[in-house]
Design a protein around this motif. Structure first.
Motif, PDB file in Angstrom:
ATOM      1  N   ASN A 167      53.141   3.205  56.112  1.00  0.00           N
ATOM      2  CA  ASN A 167      53.166   1.756  55.907  1.00  0.00           C
ATOM      3  C   ASN A 167      51.789   1.110  55.960  1.00  0.00           C
ATOM      4  OD1 ASN A 167      55.866   2.308  55.996  1.00  0.00           O
ATOM      5  ND2 ASN A 167      56.356   0.880  57.626  1.00  0.00           N
ATOM      6  N   TYR A 168      50.901   1.663  56.768  1.00  0.00           N
ATOM      7  CA  TYR A 168      49.566   1.082  56.846  1.00  0.00           C
ATOM      8  C   TYR A 168      48.542   1.952  56.120  1.00  0.00           C
ATOM      9  CZ  TYR A 168      45.225  -0.949  58.369  1.00  0.00           C
ATOM     10  OH  TYR A 168      43.973  -1.527  58.360  1.00  0.00           O
ATOM     11  N   PHE A 169      48.321   3.164  56.607  1.00  0.00           N
ATOM     12  CA  PHE A 169      47.241   3.972  56.053  1.00  0.00           C
ATOM     13  C   PHE A 169      47.521   4.396  54.611  1.00  0.00           C
ATOM     14  CE2 PHE A 169      46.537   4.208  60.608  1.00  0.00           C
ATOM     15  CZ  PHE A 169      45.180   3.944  60.677  1.00  0.00           C
ATOM     16  N   GLY A 170      48.777   4.679  54.288  1.00  0.00           N
ATOM     17  CA  GLY A 170      49.108   4.999  52.900  1.00  0.00           C
ATOM     18  C   GLY A 170      48.907   3.811  51.981  1.00  0.00           C
ATOM     19  N   ALA A 196      44.074   0.012  66.437  1.00  0.00           N
ATOM     20  CA  ALA A 196      43.574   1.285  65.905  1.00  0.00           C
ATOM     21  C   ALA A 196      43.687   1.315  64.384  1.00  0.00           C
ATOM     22  CB  ALA A 196      44.347   2.453  66.517  1.00  0.00           C
ATOM     23  N   ALA A 197      44.781   0.786  63.859  1.00  0.00           N
ATOM     24  CA  ALA A 197      44.943   0.744  62.406  1.00  0.00           C
ATOM     25  C   ALA A 197      43.852  -0.091  61.762  1.00  0.00           C
ATOM     26  CB  ALA A 197      46.324   0.202  62.051  1.00  0.00           C
ATOM     27  N   ALA A 233      49.920  -5.034  61.034  1.00  0.00           N
ATOM     28  CA  ALA A 233      48.588  -4.523  60.709  1.00  0.00           C
ATOM     29  C   ALA A 233      48.275  -4.683  59.230  1.00  0.00           C
ATOM     30  CB  ALA A 233      48.471  -3.060  61.129  1.00  0.00           C
ATOM     31  N   ILE A 234      49.234  -4.376  58.355  1.00  0.00           N
ATOM     32  CA  ILE A 234      48.944  -4.478  56.921  1.00  0.00           C
ATOM     33  C   ILE A 234      48.794  -5.936  56.516  1.00  0.00           C
ATOM     34  CG2 ILE A 234      51.301  -4.503  55.994  1.00  0.00           C
ATOM     35  CD1 ILE A 234      48.270  -2.579  54.577  1.00  0.00           C
TER      36      ILE A 234
END
Length: 258
Positions: free
Chosen positions: A84-87, A126-127, A158-159
């Protein structure tokens, strides 16, 4: 000339509905998912993110007009922050050069009304720092402590914050590329259908996401907003998290955000 879009999470839910909607408008859509897609890639992994970037460049001839980052999961698992975030961030960052070469380029990512629910600062911080290993460790710690429900909301908070920070930078706004997020309420998709099929599940969902206007939405009701946000008509909307939630955000937060 037909616009060219890339949509992650294209095999189901909002991604599938948006892909179908845009194709009906005459657009060329490249779908990305774990299966049944033009590009098969696991966005939870470095390999999958590299595959997406490389194949997108090949399939588009080096230019894109729109990106809709829909891929997501809602699990009590560190996988949720990875996808959901890093991708999502990897998708948008790796495809930005293709957008810069496109015509009236636009990008949107899917957040959620869950972004206003309680979150875990360790995961979110961290994200936003770009430390995937630390974010995964924090998510695992939350799950192990019985707070796994925080992982999904943390990924969406975060996103949303990443979009707010990133949309106004020279690489995006300065390059004429609007970047926004939408925050859906309860959408009847395969991701939550099992909960919607039980009375206890529906009560839990409606307690967390009260939707006074028309109740739960269908994926195809979200697609027209994504079409507009990624259209040439959107000249000035950027850095926004637009709630598509039947009023849930207004119920949960009232006028406190203003």
């Amino acid at each position: 000339m037909a616009r060219t879009f890339l949509i992650t999470g294209s095999a189901s839910g909002i991604g599938a509905a948006t892909s179908a909607h845009l194709r009906r408008q005459g657009a060329h859509v490249i779908g990305v998912d774990l299966r049944d897609a033009d590009i098969t890639a696991d966005l939870a992994t470095d390999e999958g993110r590299t595959t997406l970037a490389e194949q997108a460049g090949e399939l588009t001839g080096g230019r894109l007009d729109g990106v809709v980052a829909c891929a997501g999961v809602a699990l009590f698992d560190p996988l949720t922050i990875k996808v959901n975030y890093f991708g999502a961030v990897a998708t948008l960052e790796s495809l930005r050069p293709l957008l810069a070469a496109g015509t009236d380029p636009r990008a949107v990512v899917i957040s959620s009304v869950a972004s206003v629910h309680p979150s875990d600062p360790a995961i979110v911080d961290a994200a936003l720092a770009g430390d995937e290993e630390a974010a995964v460790d924090a998510a695992r710690a939350a799950v192990d402590s019985g707070a796994g429900a925080l992982v999904y909301g943390s990924s969406k908070a975060a996103i949303a914050r990443w979009v707010r920070r990133t949309a106004i930078t020279p690489e995006w706004a300065g390059a004429g590329i609007p970047l926004n997020a939408i925050a859906p309420g309860t959408i009847a998709t395969p991701m939550i259908q099992a909960m919607l099929d039980t009375e206890a599940g529906r009560q839990a969902i409606d307690g967390a996401v009260p939707m006074p206007l028309h109740g739960h939405a269908r994926p195809e009701q979200i697609a027209p907003l994504l079409e507009w946000l990624t259209s040439p008509q959107n000249t000035h909307v950027t850095g926004q998290v637009i709630f598509v939630d039947g009023g849930a955000d207004a119920v949960l937060r009232g006028d406190s955000t203003w």
